[in-house]
Design an enzyme around this catalytic site. Structure first.
Site, PDB file in Angstrom:
ATOM      1  CE  LYS A  77      -3.831   2.080   2.706  1.00 14.58           C
ATOM      2  NZ  LYS A  77      -4.690   1.927   3.895  1.00 14.58           N
ATOM      3  CB  SER A 152      -8.000   3.912   3.151  1.00  9.74           C
ATOM      4  OG  SER A 152      -7.129   3.196   4.032  1.00  9.74           O
ATOM      5  CB  SER A 176      -8.323   1.078   6.003  1.00 10.44           C
ATOM      6  OG  SER A 176      -8.981   2.320   6.023  1.00 10.44           O
TER       7      SER A 176
END
Lengths: 519, 481
Positions: A77, A152, A176
């Site tokens: 990420k 997210s 997330s």
């Protein structure tokens, strides 16, 4: 010979061990797939570095055989700092930021032999539940490109779900990891707060942020966790508890189902668990209703100060020709941050201000303690808690956010209703697939006591031995993907093998756009 | 003016002399080229985290013990938010509600030797900011983050200082204490100690406090004194002309010798303090306290008492010697080596201090080791050398080093006390100075001094002057009879 598009890490390790494929071949193939994909799940692809690392991995495998994650392609990420590779947090503010150091998680996974193919898209500064708050544009859900992948960590979830990588790192502050894992039909683990080092993970809300893995099975989550966890002297909040053991046999557990959660969606899962010999008890988490409000106050308060360092002075976006210091600050931040980030900075600043601190921040902290106590009390009588991961399946892009800011942001915040309580309590929790509704995956959440990852993963592993929801995949043309259930295949993607870097504009998408499967 | 009295409280910022910063591993040394001692944590790059330096905590505990304050079993750090270019995170890590030390006191000594106890409100740990450099950058501001993250102990006094003089004594007492404790190098010109002063004035006898102002960032004893004097006068002028003192933050302009309202981004109405989630609460254990107690050196007050009561020094000497802990350390060693504290005190305050001042030497690196000074004193006492020889020998030791006994031997400096040898010298002096001899005999006894001097000169300074005088008098009276 290649391994399947949707191969797990275990499949890949077996193939590398038996030399039916090489790390370079694996990396090449997946880099091509990433280039051909138009999910927009990657912000940065590291083709050269990845192929070089894969070459090294093949040499290692040739002399020592395959161990650890040697040769396994993964993605990070874009919230994890990577030395020499830009780390953007999907923000204009950091769109050109190249960190001089690696996050501890990045170092650990590299040391374990994993090959980083690139950095995945996300909501800006990890603030969002749909991956629509990205400076680099929204990510599509591989099951239906008109829908969001969740957020997210939407880029990581979509990339794993679409078989671009077998696993990816992600972070979870209020859901997330779990929410996008659920919406994309994959497995995602948020470890206990403190289990995985936060060093080098760009901070959103320091007391809640926790890095964790996303993968195609609970077994893979366990393997990845082994190579991410551990005490880090660079992170004062990282726990010195030793590695997660592998000793729970995962039978005869008492599973609690909170009456405050709308648990009908996990009824089938609960029945399966009962069949596996586990007990089912109703429990109460009485302060659940306050959790989301408390979360948004605490997280925004912390974020408002964590993001103060982006001032245009030392790094990050800097406004052109500022007339004075105020102008430098105001314009650098106004231009560098997106709407949701600004909203949270304002919310957090307000909650910490003189005259409001007691009414908001202090009260939210009190509620947080009560939510935590709810769980501690519940774990007196149950071993694990089963709950839905999300209130709905993947919703359509634009359904909850509008570019003109006309939508009520709290509707989006309510997406986190089932994931936020465990975050506030610092508990480990995972989401694994447990069904398909109208062609879209549904996730179930399991929550364990602090540092109870072994028990958590054991139950998930036994559930996945009994079911095949985690093996369902979105239909992808031109691959060896397995077909989903009969209602699947609404989304078809004609993959084109192109060279990496040629961009992913050549795909056609068709979407039947099923009605939102809100449960 | 006698109608008014001033009330002053000081917030002193003491830089702790840890090797590395309070939340990072970067070095704290002063004077390096800009931004060469700032690591990723000090620059507040995305993703970095603070890790508390245990040495800073230990030093704060030592201070707390020395001032007899309460050391919190559990304390924590807070974020203090404001935007300024030399504050990299946009917040300073400090301690608001739970400081490491609460209460305690410092005893300051008045002119007349009496002491006044000044109570401390608290002492807390925090990080220093960087520096904004406004010169040399043609209309731009340079940012040097070398200092960012240097540990500070902020020592807050109660508003119990009644005058600039008292404030100065308090600040000096604190300066001596933190240097004695070895927790601060005390270099004011490098910013190692700075203070903010709160000042108000009121009618003498009033029990209510007037509105106060705060003067920021006073970094020398002289500026503290001048700034307070100016501000007190300014406030009195305002009140006497019927105005009201406005609560504000001021800067002292040393060039113009005046205080001025501060403008700048370092000031905020609301610092939005809240507990820093990156740091765990600090737990101070019994064993940490015991360890700190064991390292606690003799404190200045106790030292002074010992000098007077055990070593027999005068109060003046004791005070002189204890102002600077390094001087005291040197004196202690010289006194021990010589076995003669009084003589050692005279030497330290006399020749040694003069040379230290002249050569701008540090008391920690006096070229004449205390052991050599002790030996020198011993040799005077046992009559081996004269005081005069000792003074010149001290200069030799200072300039070239060496050992006292070896130098006495190799340079033939040993004092001559042998009567026959001195008698021979006396004879020669009498023979060579018939006129003066005549004068002494006719009763002008002060000319005797001249003859003694001649004899000393003839001996190369080595003759024992008392013996010379005795033998001269004997010889002259003998001749007369």
């Amino acid at each position: 010979m290649t391994v399947g598009r949707f191969a797990t890490i275990e499949d890949i390790r077996a193939a590398l061990k038996s030399k039916t494929t090489s790390a370079v071949e694996l990396a090449r193939e997946r880099l091509d797939r990433i280039a051909a994909s138009d999910l927009n799940s990657f912000v940065t692809v590291c083709e050269e570095d990845a192929l070089a690392a894969a070459g090294e991995a093949d040499k290692r495998i040739a002399c020592q055989g395959q161990t650890g994650l040697v040769g396994v392609p993964i993605a990070h990420k874009d919230v994890f700092c990577t030395a020499g590779v830009r780390t953007t947090c999907a923000s204009r503010m950091l769109s050109e930021f190249v960190p001089p150091y690696d996050a501890t998680v990045v170092t650990k996974l590299r040391d374990s032999g994993a090959i980083m193919l690139g950095k995945t898209n996300m909501d800006e500064f990890a603030m969002g539940s749909s991956n629509e708050n990205s400076y680099f544009g929204p990510v599509s859900n591989p099951w239906d490109a008109t829908r969001v992948p969740g957020g997210s960590s939407g880029g990581s979830a979509a990339a794993v779900a679409a078989g671009l990588v077998p696993a990816a790192t992600a972070t979870d502050t209020g859901g997330s990891i779990r929410q996008p894992a659920a919406l994309c039909g994959i497995s995602g683990l948020k470890p206990t707060y403190g289990r995985v080092s936060r060093y080098g993970m760009v901070a959103f809300a320091s007391s809640l942020d926790q890095g964790g893995p996303m993968a195609r099975s609970a077994e893979d989550l366990r393997l990845l966790l082994q190579h991410m966890e551990g005490h880090d002297p660079l992170d004062s909040t990282s726990a010195d508890v030793g590695p997660t053991p592998h000793e729970t046999d995962g039978t005869g557990l008492r599973i609690g189902i909170p009456r405050e959660y709308f648990a009908a969606t996990v009824d089938d899962a609960a029945a399966i668990l009962e069949r596996l010999g586990h007990g089912r008890l109703e429990i109460s988490l009485p302060h659940t209703a306050y959790a989301t409000a408390a979360y948004y106050v605490v997280a925004s308060a912390e974020a408002s100060t964590n993001l103060s360092r982006y001032d245009g002075v030392r790094f990050g976006h800097r406004a052109e020709s500022p007339v004075d210091l105020d102008d430098l600050y105001a314009r650098s931040r106004s231009e560098g941050f997106g709407a949701e980030v600004k909203r949270r900075i304002l919310t957090g600043t307000y909650a910490l201000s003189i005259g409001y601190y007691d009414a908001y921040y202090r009260k939210a902290q009190r509620l947080r303690r009560l939510v935590r106590q709810d769980f501690l009390d519940a774990f007196e009588t149950v071993d694990l808690i089963l709950a839905p991961s999300t209130p709905s399946t993947a919703f359509e892009k634009g359904a909850l956010v509008a570019p003109d800011e006309t939508k009520d942001p709290t509707v989006m915040y309510a997406q986190d209703v089932y994931t936020v309580p465990a975050s506030l309590a610092g508990l480990p929790a995972l989401s694994i697939p447990c069904g398909i509704v109208d062609g879209l995956p549904v996730g179930m959440q399991i929550i364990a006591p602090h540092f109870g990852e072994d028990r958590l993963l054991s139950l998930a592993e036994s559930f996945q031995r009994e079911t095949d929801w985690h093996q369902r995949t979105p239909a992808v043309h031109g691959t060896n993907a397995r077909a989903s259930d009969t209602s699947g295949g609404r989304y078809s993607m004609e993959g084109r093998r192109g060279s990496a870097g040629s961009g992913g504009g050549a795909q056609r998408m068709q979407s039947a756009g099923p009605a939102m499967g809100r449960s | 003016m006698s109608d008014w009295e001033s009330v002053i409280g000081l917030e002193a910022h003491v830089q702790l002399k840890t090797r590395t910063k309070i939340f990072s591993g970067a070095p704290t040394a002063f004077g390096a080229p800009p931004n060469t001692q700032a690591c990723a944590v000090d620059l507040a790059l995305p993703g970095v985290l603070p890790v508390l330096n245990g040495e800073a905590v230990r030093m704060a505990i030592v201070f707390g013990l020395a001032v007899e304050g309460d050391i919190a079993e559990r304390c924590r750090f807070d974020r203090k938010s404001y935007f300024y270019p030399d504050l990299p995170k946009g917040y300073q890590i400090s301690q608001l509600d739970e400081p490491i030390v609460t209460g305690g006191h410092l005893d300051i000594e008045n002119e007349d030797g009496s002491t006044k106890r000044i109570r401390l409100t608290r002492a807390h740990l925090e990080e220093d900011a960087g520096k904004s450099l406004h010169e040399d950058y043609q209309g731009k501001t340079g940012i040097d983050l070398n200092r960012a993250g240097t540990p500070l102990l902020e020592v807050v006094s109660e508003p119990e200082l009644a005058s600039p003089e008292e404030a100065g004594r308090y600040f000096r007492t604190l300066h001596t204490l933190v240097r004695t404790l070895g927790i601060c190098d005390g270099n004011l010109n490098e910013g190692s100690m700075r203070c903010d002063a709160n000042i108000s004035v009121r009618q003498r006898g009033s029990t209510e406090l007037g509105e106060r102002t705060e003067i920021k960032n006073l970094n020398s004893f002289r500026f503290l004194d001048k700034a307070l004097a100016f501000e007190i006068e300014r406030q009195i002028d305002v009140l006497e002309s019927g105005g009201r003192v406005e609560r504000q933050t001021l800067l002292y302009d040393a060039e113009r010798d005046e205080t001025r309202p501060m403008r700048g981004k370092e000031l905020s109405d609301d610092y939005r303090y809240f507990p820093d989630p990156d740091l765990l609460p600090v737990m101070v254990t019994e064993s940490m306290l015991d360890e700190a107690r064991a390292t606690l050196p003799e404190l200045p007050t106790a030292k002074r008492r010992r000098y007077v009561e055990e070593l027999g020094l005068t109060d003046y000497d004791a005070r002189w010697l204890t102002v600077d802990p390094d001087t005291a350390t040197y004196f202690d060693a010289a006194a021990a080596a010589s076995g003669q504290p009084k003589a050692a005190a005279n030497w330290v305050m006399g020749d040694v201090a003069a040379a230290v001042r002249r050569e701008e030497a540090a008391w920690t690196r006096v070229p004449v080791p205390a052991a050599q000074l002790g030996k020198l004193i011993k040799r005077i006492e046992d009559g081996s050398i004269s005081g005069k020889i000792a003074k010149s020998l001290f200069q030799t030791l200072w300039n070239d080093g060496g050992d006292v006994d070896e130098l006495i031997g190799s340079r033939g400096l040993k004092q001559v006390s042998d009567s026959d040898e001195i008698a021979a010298i006396v004879r020669r002096v009498i023979d060579a100075n018939p006129a003066q001899v005549e004068q002494v005999r006719s009763g002008k006894t002060r000319v005797l001094g001249f003859l003694v001097g001649q004899a000393m000169k003839a001996s190369g300074g080595k003759a024992n002057p008392r013996r010379v005088s005795e033998l001269l008098q004997e010889a002259l009276s003998g001749d007369a009879s």
